[in-house]
Scaffold this motif. Structure first.
Motif, short mmCIF file in Angstrom:
data_model
loop_
_atom_site.label_atom_id
_atom_site.label_comp_id
_atom_site.label_asym_id
_atom_site.label_seq_id
_atom_site.Cartn_x
_atom_site.Cartn_y
_atom_site.Cartn_z
N LEU A 87 42.40 52.63 51.10
CA LEU A 87 43.21 53.79 50.74
C LEU A 87 43.61 53.77 49.27
N HIS A 88 43.68 52.57 48.69
CA HIS A 88 44.17 52.41 47.32
C HIS A 88 43.06 52.37 46.27
N ILE A 89 41.80 52.46 46.69
CA ILE A 89 40.66 52.30 45.77
C ILE A 89 40.71 53.27 44.59
N PHE A 90 41.16 54.48 44.83
CA PHE A 90 41.16 55.49 43.77
C PHE A 90 42.46 55.50 42.95
N ASN A 91 43.36 54.55 43.22
CA ASN A 91 44.57 54.45 42.41
C ASN A 91 44.21 54.01 41.00
N PRO A 92 44.99 54.42 40.00
CA PRO A 92 44.71 54.00 38.62
C PRO A 92 44.73 52.47 38.48
N HIS A 93 43.81 51.94 37.71
CA HIS A 93 43.75 50.51 37.33
C HIS A 93 43.45 49.58 38.51
N PHE A 94 42.89 50.12 39.59
CA PHE A 94 42.55 49.32 40.76
C PHE A 94 41.45 48.32 40.42
N GLY A 95 41.54 47.11 40.95
CA GLY A 95 40.53 46.08 40.70
C GLY A 95 40.40 45.14 41.88
N LEU A 96 39.59 44.11 41.73
CA LEU A 96 39.29 43.18 42.82
C LEU A 96 40.54 42.44 43.33
N ILE A 97 41.36 41.93 42.42
CA ILE A 97 42.56 41.19 42.84
C ILE A 97 43.52 42.13 43.58
N GLY A 137 60.38 47.42 37.33
CA GLY A 137 59.64 48.06 36.25
C GLY A 137 58.14 47.94 36.36
N PHE A 138 57.65 47.25 37.40
CA PHE A 138 56.20 47.17 37.62
C PHE A 138 55.69 48.51 38.11
N ALA A 139 54.43 48.79 37.82
CA ALA A 139 53.75 49.89 38.51
C ALA A 139 53.58 49.46 39.97
N VAL A 140 53.58 50.41 40.88
CA VAL A 140 53.37 50.11 42.30
C VAL A 140 52.01 50.67 42.68
N SER A 141 51.08 49.78 42.96
CA SER A 141 49.70 50.17 43.28
C SER A 141 49.11 51.09 42.21
N GLY A 142 49.40 50.77 40.95
CA GLY A 142 48.86 51.54 39.84
C GLY A 142 49.67 52.76 39.45
N GLN A 143 50.70 53.09 40.23
CA GLN A 143 51.53 54.27 39.96
C GLN A 143 52.80 53.83 39.23
N GLN A 144 52.94 54.22 37.99
CA GLN A 144 54.10 53.82 37.19
C GLN A 144 55.22 54.84 37.32
N ASP A 145 56.43 54.35 37.58
CA ASP A 145 57.60 55.19 37.64
C ASP A 145 58.68 54.51 36.79
N ALA A 156 48.80 38.98 27.58
CA ALA A 156 47.87 40.10 27.81
C ALA A 156 46.94 39.85 28.99
N ASN A 157 47.03 38.68 29.63
CA ASN A 157 46.14 38.34 30.73
C ASN A 157 46.54 39.09 32.00
N GLU A 158 45.86 40.21 32.28
CA GLU A 158 46.20 41.05 33.43
C GLU A 158 45.89 40.37 34.76
N LEU A 159 44.99 39.39 34.74
CA LEU A 159 44.70 38.63 35.96
C LEU A 159 45.96 37.92 36.44
N LEU A 160 46.77 37.47 35.49
CA LEU A 160 48.02 36.77 35.84
C LEU A 160 49.18 37.74 36.05
N THR A 161 49.31 38.73 35.18
CA THR A 161 50.48 39.61 35.24
C THR A 161 50.31 40.81 36.18
N GLY A 162 49.06 41.17 36.46
CA GLY A 162 48.80 42.38 37.24
C GLY A 162 48.62 43.60 36.35
N GLY A 163 49.11 43.53 35.13
CA GLY A 163 48.94 44.59 34.15
C GLY A 163 49.36 45.96 34.64
N ALA A 164 48.54 46.94 34.35
CA ALA A 164 48.89 48.33 34.63
C ALA A 164 48.88 48.66 36.12
N PHE A 165 48.24 47.82 36.95
CA PHE A 165 48.27 48.08 38.39
C PHE A 165 49.59 47.64 39.01
#
Length: 193
Positions: A87-97, A137-145, A156-165
């Motif tokens: 269901l979340h595949i089309f969310n912004p910034h979605f990835g394998l992790i 302040g995190f985005a929730v499933s790629g949705q920032q509010d 800057a390591n998004e693998l660790l922080t989750g980044g924009a997702f």
């Protein structure tokens, strides 16, 4: 009808998962938090209550419940979790992790429902899982509010922080969710009944 004690029990599980992931990021200096305003809180509570109730009614209350009548418990849990993460595949910034973590989240929500035999537990878990991220302040499933806090990414390591997702995209969260799945499956909600 929602059972308040089971709702609280589920909320505590989601709180522990997200707070653990966030604390690891803070302790290792990967993020910092800045307070912004308490004003977004009522809106966030309403949004994530609606998301938790609607998604749990569909995925655990309808899909999982119907699958369990035709297939094995393990297959039903896995397949419903796969649909949930899909269901979340089309969310912004979605990835394998993010896919893995949401799949594991779906497994956890399914086990929480089946062991408690009450949608209140996964609704509470789902609600706090999302709300803690949003407040922080995190985005929730790629949705920032706008949260109560804002996140400052110090690495800057998004693998660790989750980044924009958001935190769900962090590999740090993966073992946390996995351990909680094992604990919830073994405890079988003895303290919840």
């Amino acid at each position: 009808k929602l059972d308040i004690s089971k709702l609280a029990w589920g909320s505590n599980i989601g709180l522990v998962i997200m707070m653990t992931g966030m604390l690891v990021l803070l302790i290792f200096g990967l993020i910092s938090l800045s307070f912004t305003s308490i004003l977004p809180l009522p809106k966030l509570i309403v949004i994530f209550a609606m998301v938790a109730i609607s998604e749990e009614v569909v995925f655990r209350g309808y899909i999982l419940r119907n699958m369990i009548e035709r297939f094995s418990e393990n297959f039903s849990i896995g397949f419903s979790a796969l649909l949930f993460s899909g269901l979340h595949i089309f969310n912004p910034h979605f990835g394998l992790i993010a896919f893995i973590n949401i799949f594991l989240g779906g497994v956890l929500l399914a086990i929480a429902y089946l062991r408690s035999n009450d949608l209140s537990v996964p609704i509470g878990l789902h609600f706090s899982w999302n709300l803690v991220q949003a407040i922080s302040g995190f985005a929730v499933s790629g949705q920032q509010d706008t949260g109560v806090f804002s996140i400052n990414y110090l690495d800057a390591n998004e693998l660790l922080t989750g980044g924009a997702f958001g935190l769900e995209g962090s590999i740090i969260l993966t073992p946390v969710i996995f351990v909680v799945i094992l604990l919830v499956a073994k405890r079988a909600f003895k303290s919840c009944s």
